[in-house]
Each structure stands twice: as structure tokens, then as C-alpha cells.
Design a protein around this motif. Structure first.
Motif, PDB file in Angstrom:
ATOM      1  N   LEU A 460       0.811  -1.212   0.000  1.00 24.64           N
ATOM      2  CA  LEU A 460       0.000   0.000   0.000  1.00 24.64           C
ATOM      3  C   LEU A 460       0.846   1.265   0.000  1.00 24.64           C
ATOM      4  O   LEU A 460       0.529   2.244  -0.676  1.00 24.64           O
ATOM      5  N   THR A 461       1.936   1.250   0.780  1.00 27.77           N
ATOM      6  CA  THR A 461       2.692   2.487   0.994  1.00 27.77           C
ATOM      7  C   THR A 461       3.978   2.565   0.196  1.00 27.77           C
ATOM      8  O   THR A 461       4.536   3.650   0.030  1.00 27.77           O
ATOM      9  N   GLY A 462       4.481   1.420  -0.272  1.00 25.12           N
ATOM     10  CA  GLY A 462       5.751   1.404  -0.970  1.00 25.12           C
ATOM     11  C   GLY A 462       6.944   1.489  -0.051  1.00 25.12           C
ATOM     12  O   GLY A 462       8.082   1.599  -0.492  1.00 25.12           O
ATOM     13  N   SER A 463       6.699   1.402   1.260  1.00 24.11           N
ATOM     14  CA  SER A 463       7.767   1.630   2.228  1.00 24.11           C
ATOM     15  C   SER A 463       7.629   0.697   3.424  1.00 24.11           C
ATOM     16  O   SER A 463       6.559   0.608   4.026  1.00 24.11           O
ATOM     17  N   ASP A 464       8.711  -0.008   3.758  1.00 21.27           N
ATOM     18  CA  ASP A 464       8.721  -0.830   4.964  1.00 21.27           C
ATOM     19  C   ASP A 464       8.611   0.064   6.195  1.00 21.27           C
ATOM     20  O   ASP A 464       8.043  -0.329   7.211  1.00 21.27           O
ATOM     21  N   THR A 465       9.158   1.260   6.094  1.00 19.07           N
ATOM     22  CA  THR A 465       9.067   2.227   7.197  1.00 19.07           C
ATOM     23  C   THR A 465       7.608   2.592   7.463  1.00 19.07           C
ATOM     24  O   THR A 465       7.147   2.552   8.614  1.00 19.07           O
ATOM     25  N   SER A 466       6.888   2.944   6.424  1.00 11.23           N
ATOM     26  CA  SER A 466       5.483   3.318   6.587  1.00 11.23           C
ATOM     27  C   SER A 466       4.648   2.137   7.054  1.00 11.23           C
ATOM     28  O   SER A 466       3.744   2.290   7.883  1.00 11.23           O
ATOM     29  N   SER A 467       4.927   0.953   6.541  1.00 13.96           N
ATOM     30  CA  SER A 467       4.204  -0.242   6.966  1.00 13.96           C
ATOM     31  C   SER A 467       4.408  -0.497   8.458  1.00 13.96           C
ATOM     32  O   SER A 467       3.462  -0.832   9.181  1.00 13.96           O
ATOM     33  N   ASN A 468       5.643  -0.331   8.915  1.00 17.13           N
ATOM     34  CA  ASN A 468       5.915  -0.523  10.335  1.00 17.13           C
ATOM     35  C   ASN A 468       5.217   0.529  11.184  1.00 17.13           C
ATOM     36  O   ASN A 468       4.754   0.249  12.295  1.00 17.13           O
ATOM     37  N   ALA A 469       5.159   1.749  10.664  1.00 14.75           N
ATOM     38  CA  ALA A 469       4.450   2.801  11.394  1.00 14.75           C
ATOM     39  C   ALA A 469       2.966   2.469  11.519  1.00 14.75           C
ATOM     40  O   ALA A 469       2.340   2.724  12.551  1.00 14.75           O
ATOM     41  N   LEU A 470       2.401   1.896  10.470  1.00 14.20           N
ATOM     42  CA  LEU A 470       0.979   1.569  10.458  1.00 14.20           C
ATOM     43  C   LEU A 470       0.648   0.380  11.351  1.00 14.20           C
ATOM     44  O   LEU A 470      -0.344   0.394  12.086  1.00 14.20           O
ATOM     45  N   PHE A 471       1.463  -0.680  11.299  1.00 14.87           N
ATOM     46  CA  PHE A 471       1.033  -1.956  11.846  1.00 14.87           C
ATOM     47  C   PHE A 471       1.871  -2.515  12.993  1.00 14.87           C
ATOM     48  O   PHE A 471       1.504  -3.542  13.562  1.00 14.87           O
TER      49      PHE A 471
END
Length: 555
Positions: A460-471
Motif C-alpha cells: 500500500l505504501t511502498g515503504s517498509d518504514t510506513s508499513s511498520n508505522a501503520l502496523f
């Protein structure tokens, strides 16, 4: 006045769970279906989340707005600062003209297309992921392979697949640092756990990459080189992540892998030099092999050793500076003297957790940490300053490059700030807790599901950083609910996310743009999706085994 979180606002857990999914579902629709730009999708999503927190979860307006702003600031500092300085360092090598020397020093090692893919797509791509990230590995490595004679479409696809193992530690460890900030779990423990998952993938990816290019027979022919490349990378990745922290695994592993493979190729050569059609032998593959195509002649220049070392010096300086920054308690204490801890107005102490796992109502702290010297991004900026002299740039060029870097990262930074804002309102409103309680119903199967959640986040975000922030917080809460160590599940979110980098719309857009394949995004997605799902299944099995069989692997 304190506000107590309510994780079941409708009195029906299924309904509350579905409503809590609304912002995430919108984000998926906005990116995957509507094809909305990332920063716009992020801003719209955070607005929906704030609206839901206030209307559905009955969160007071002031704490809701404060939580969102708090998350946005976390996205800009320290995370955004790391991204800006890391990309700036890379752009300095380009602006000074030294990046061409880096490219040529890699491309001149071998004429074999299989081994070039290992050096450039895997090892050098991992190096770029560790120092810059954000599409840089696919853009640069894809362009290099296309320039060497690879079909541009498949150059893009190969680089997307290769850019898997390093993603969890990309951008000088930003994904792990983000998980630690969101969950409160010790960053070194998370680094260790991820470092006990992705190295298995790091050994496998080089083999799979060559298998895609050349098929089984021609892969076995270069198996010694594949093992040197993958094992040297994986072993270095394990030791650096477990004993040094999350900042250096990609950089160190990539350098060791490139050096080891280059040295090995000085004393070992494959039986045949692999080329595409019109180069001997002809390509054949039993699994999604590349189409036959003519390759251009190599035009790699050979440069004096001193010039090559000068070109690589900024990245060597980066490694040294980061080690000094985080390797000594005395240095940490000295740098930390200017650190400011700022209570977030209208939020700190105003929200109370009421999770069943804590058996009591407890205040939810909100303290913003601003560390101008101790931040990892500041150490990278020091490397950028030193590199100005190494690369013999004028201050005018240096400043202009920094300005150009900021301009190019404007929209990515907006997206990161908005996604972090969403993550924080999700956490402080209790929405992530609702999701965690709902997913906990999967029970003992959840360790296999945990990487899938990270995979979805990166898609969804294109970023492992953003994914970690979300989940990440969701993973932590669910771990407490089902009795599995949260460190494992939070790490699995990052490890699972790496498999989705190759299918992320943003990554595919970068890949097609860099290789002149704009308009073929759908075809590239179909090429990479089967590999993405295969890698995800591997991570899921590893996490499941670590949760119940190999628990000694958890820090």
C-alpha cells in the motif's frame, strides 16, 4: 481531564473491527485502484482517521489533533532527517561525477550476465537501499543493467526482485527505528530478531535471481559464485544486525558481498560466459525466463585505483561515522547533551489505555524527543560534509545539491509525515488496538499472518518504514493477546514487508521510469507478483516456526 480508550465502540467486536479497517481500506483503494499519488492518499487517509477517532471513538478533538501532529513530527524528525541526508550523500557522488566510477568499477568485474545481475541488482542494489532507499536501488541498478545490455523491462523486474533482502534495514535502518518508536520495544532487540529472519532470504534471493535469468542448468553452473554472494551477505547481515544495530547491516553486507564476489571471480570463472541471444550461449529458462534479445557491447571504462577509491570514500566515511556515533556510550552521552524531551501539549497524560492485557487503566505518554546531534541523520550529515572535501565539490555545488535533494523529497516527506500521523492517531485513539483484538481471533495461526500484514502495508505504501508505522503496534498488541513474544511479530511485520517491495505501485513506477518502460506497469506487476507471494510464504513459515518450535531464536 483524561479520556479512556474504548476498543469496542459499537458493542460488537466484528463491527468495530470493520469500522477500524476503514482508513486502511481507503488507503488501499486510493493507491491500488484510484491510482492516487502517495502523498495525497496519505493526507486523505489521516483526515479520515482523525474524523473516525473523533466521531466513532469519541476521542476529544484536542488530543486527536495533537496525536496526529505528534506523529507527523516523528515522521520528519528523526525519520525524514535520515532520508534527506542519506539521499543527499548519494546525490553528492552523482553531482561530483564520481558515481560513474562506482558504476564502472562494478560492471568491469565480469562479462557474464548472471554474475553482473548478482553484483549490480543484488549487492550494489542492497548498498543503495542501505544508504538511500526510496526507489534509488531500482532506479540506479535498473539503469545500469539496461546500459549493460539487459532488456530494459526485465532489468526493471530483476532489480525489483533483487531488492528484497535489504529492505528491512533500508535507509540506514529506518524501518527498524520506526518500529521501535511506535511500539516502545528496544530497537536492538528488533534488529536482532529481523537479523534472525531475513538472512535466510538473503541466501536464497541470489540463487532465485539467476534462476529467473538462466534456468536451472545455467544456474548450477555458477552456483559457487551464487553461494559466495549470498552467504557472505547473509552472514554479515546477521552479525551486524545482532551486534551493531539496524543502521549498518545493508551497507556492510553489500560491501562484503561485492568484495567477496569480486575477489572470488579473480580466481574462478564459469565454464561459459552467459549472454542473451546473439551472445553465446542462448538463454533458456524453465520458470518465467527472460525473452531472447540482443545485448549491447560493454563500454565499461577502466579507471585508476585511486580514483575508484575516491568515488567509494564517502560511503566508507559513512560507515565509520555511524559506528562512532552509536558504538560508544561516551560518544552517545556527549551527543545526547543537547537532546530535548518535549511533552506534547494536549496529549501527554491526557489519554488512558484500558487494554485487557495490562489489567488496569494506564496513562499513555506523549513525549517528543528532539536530538539534533545524537540523531542518526546528523551522523550522515557529518559524512556529507566530509565528502564535500573528498569529492572536491565547492560549497556552492554542495548547497545546490542539498537544495535539489530537499526539492526531490518534498512529496515523499509529506507522505511519510501523513502516514506517521495516521499511525499515531490510530494508536492514541485505540483503533490499532481494535484491529489487534480482532486479528487475535486467528489464534495460533497469527504468526503466519503477521508477515502478511507487513506485506500488505508495504504494498500500500511502498515503504517498509510506513508499513511498520501503520502496523507495528497492532502486531505488538496481538502478540500479547495470543501469548507470542511481540518482538517476533513486530519483526515479522518488517520481514514480511520486504516481499512486497517488488509489487508496490511506487516501486514499479520508479522501475518503469528509470528503464524507459512507462506504460508497462501492469506487465511488470504480473511479472513480480508470483515471486513476491513465494517469498512471503517463506517468511510466514519462518515466523511460525520461530513462534512455536525455535523460540530460542527470539532475543
Amino acid at each position: 481531564m483524561h479520556w479512556v480508550q474504548n476498543y469496542n465502540p459499537f458493542g460488537n467486536m466484528l463491527l468495530s473491527f470493520l469500522v477500524a479497517c476503514v482508513p486502511i481500506a481507503f488507503f488501499f483503494w486510493a493507491l491500488a485502484i484510484k491510482k492516487m499519488k502517495g502523498h495525497l492518499a496519505g493526507l486523505c487517509t489521516v483526515l479520515i482517521a482523525v474524523f473516525e477517532a473523533i466521531i466513532v471513538y469519541r476521542m476529544p478533538v484536542v488530543p486527536a489533533v495533537s496525536a496526529t501532529i505528534y506523529g507527523a513530527f516523528q515522521g520528519l524528525w528523526p525519520i525524514g532527517w535520515i532520508i534527506v541526508t542519506a539521499v543527499f550523500l548519494y546525490k553528492l557522488t552523482v553531482a561530483s561525477g564520481h558515481f560513474g566510477l562506482i558504476r564502472d568499477s562494478i560492471a568491469s568485474v565480469t562479462e557474464d550476465r548472471r554474475l553482473q545481475a548478482l553484483l549490480i541488482a543484488f549487492s550494489f542494489g542492497a548498498f543503495l537501499e542501505g544508504t538511500a532507499g526510496y526507489g534509488t536501488p531500482v532506479a540506479i541498478a535498473g539503469g545500469l543493467l539496461a546500459g549493460l545490455g539487459f532488456n530494459p523491462f526485465y532489468a526493471a523486474g530483476l532489480c525489483l526482485i533483487a531488492n528484497t533482502a535489504p529492505v528491512a534495514f533500508g535507509g540506514v535502518g529506518i524501518p527498524i527505528l520506526t518500529s521501535a518508536q511506535v511500539t516502545g520495544i528496544d530497537v536492538h532487540s528488533l534488529s536482532q530478531m529481523v537479523g534472525r529472519q531475513v538472512p535466510f532470504l538473503s541466501i536464497f534471493v541470489p540463487f532465485w535471481l539467476v534462476f529467473i535469468i538462466a534456468g536451472w542448468k545455467k544456474t548450477i553452473e555458477v552456483l559457487p559464485a551464487i553461494l559466495v554472494c549470498g552467504v557472505s551477505f547473509a552472514v554479515t547481515q546477521y552479525f551486524t544486525s545482532n551486534y551493531l544495530g539496524p543502521e549498518l547491516p545493508d551497507i556492510a553486507s553489500a560491501i562484503v558481498s561485492m568484495v567477496a564476489l569480486t575477489a572470488f571471480l579473480k580466481v574462478w570463472k564459469p565454464k561459459t560466459i552467459f549472454r542473451f541471444k546473439d551472445e553465446k550461449p542462448v538463454l533458456s529458462s524453465s520458470f518465467g525466463g527472460l525473452p531472447e534479445q540482443a545485448a549491447a557491447l560493454d563500454k565499461t571504462e577502466h579507471h585508476p585505483l585511486g580514483r575508484v577509491l575516491q568515488a567509494w570514500a564517502p560511503f566508507a566515511v559513512l560507515v565509520v561515522v555511524i559506528c562512532l556515533w552509536g558504538g560508544s556510550d561516551a560518544v552517545k552521552n556527549a551527543l545526547g547533551k543537547l537532546t530535548m524531551l518535549i511533552p506534547v501539549p494536549g496529549l501527554n497524560g491526557m489519554v488512558d489505555k484500558a487494554m485487557p492485557i495490562v489489567n488496569q487503566v494506564t496513562p499513555y505518554a506523549a513525549i517528543y524527543k528532539f536530538d539534533p546531534l545524537a540523531a542518526t541523520g546528523s551522523s550522515i550529515m557529518v559524512a556529507c560534509i566530509i565528502s564535500k572535501f573528498i569529492l572536491q565539490l565547492s560549497w556552492k555545488q554542495w548547497v545546490q545539491t542539498f537544495g535539489a535533494t530537499l526539492k526531490s523529497l518534498t512529496f515523499p516527506l509529506i507522505m511519510i509525515a501523513s502516514v506517521l500521523g495516521f499511525a499515531y492517531i490510530d494508536n492514541y485513539s485505540g483503533m490499532s488496538a481494535t484491529l489487534g483484538l480482532g486479528l487475535a481471533s486467528t489464534g495460533t495461526v497469527f504468526p503466519f499472518v503477521a508477515p502478511i500484514i507487513g506485506w500488505l502495508g508495504v504494498f500500500l505504501t511502498g515503504s517498509d518504514t510506513s508499513s511498520n508505522a501503520l502496523f507495528s503496534n497492532l502486531q505488538k498488541i496481538t502478540g500479547h493477546q495470543i501469548g507470542v513474544d511481540p518482538t517476533l511479530l513486530v519483526a515479522a511485520n518488517s520481514s514480511g514487508g520486504v516481499a512486497a517491495k517488488m509489487i508496490s505501485p511506487q516501486s514499479i513506477a520508479v522501475a518503469t521510469a528509470a528503464t524507459g518502460q512507462v506504460g508497462k506497469e501492469g506487465s511488470l506487476f504480473l511479472f513480480t507478483i508470483k515471486h513476491s507471494l513465494f517469498f512471503l510464504a517463506i517468511i510466514g513459515v519462518i515466523t511460525l516456526l520461530q513462534a512455536y518450535v525455535f523460540q530460542w531464536m527470539i532475543p
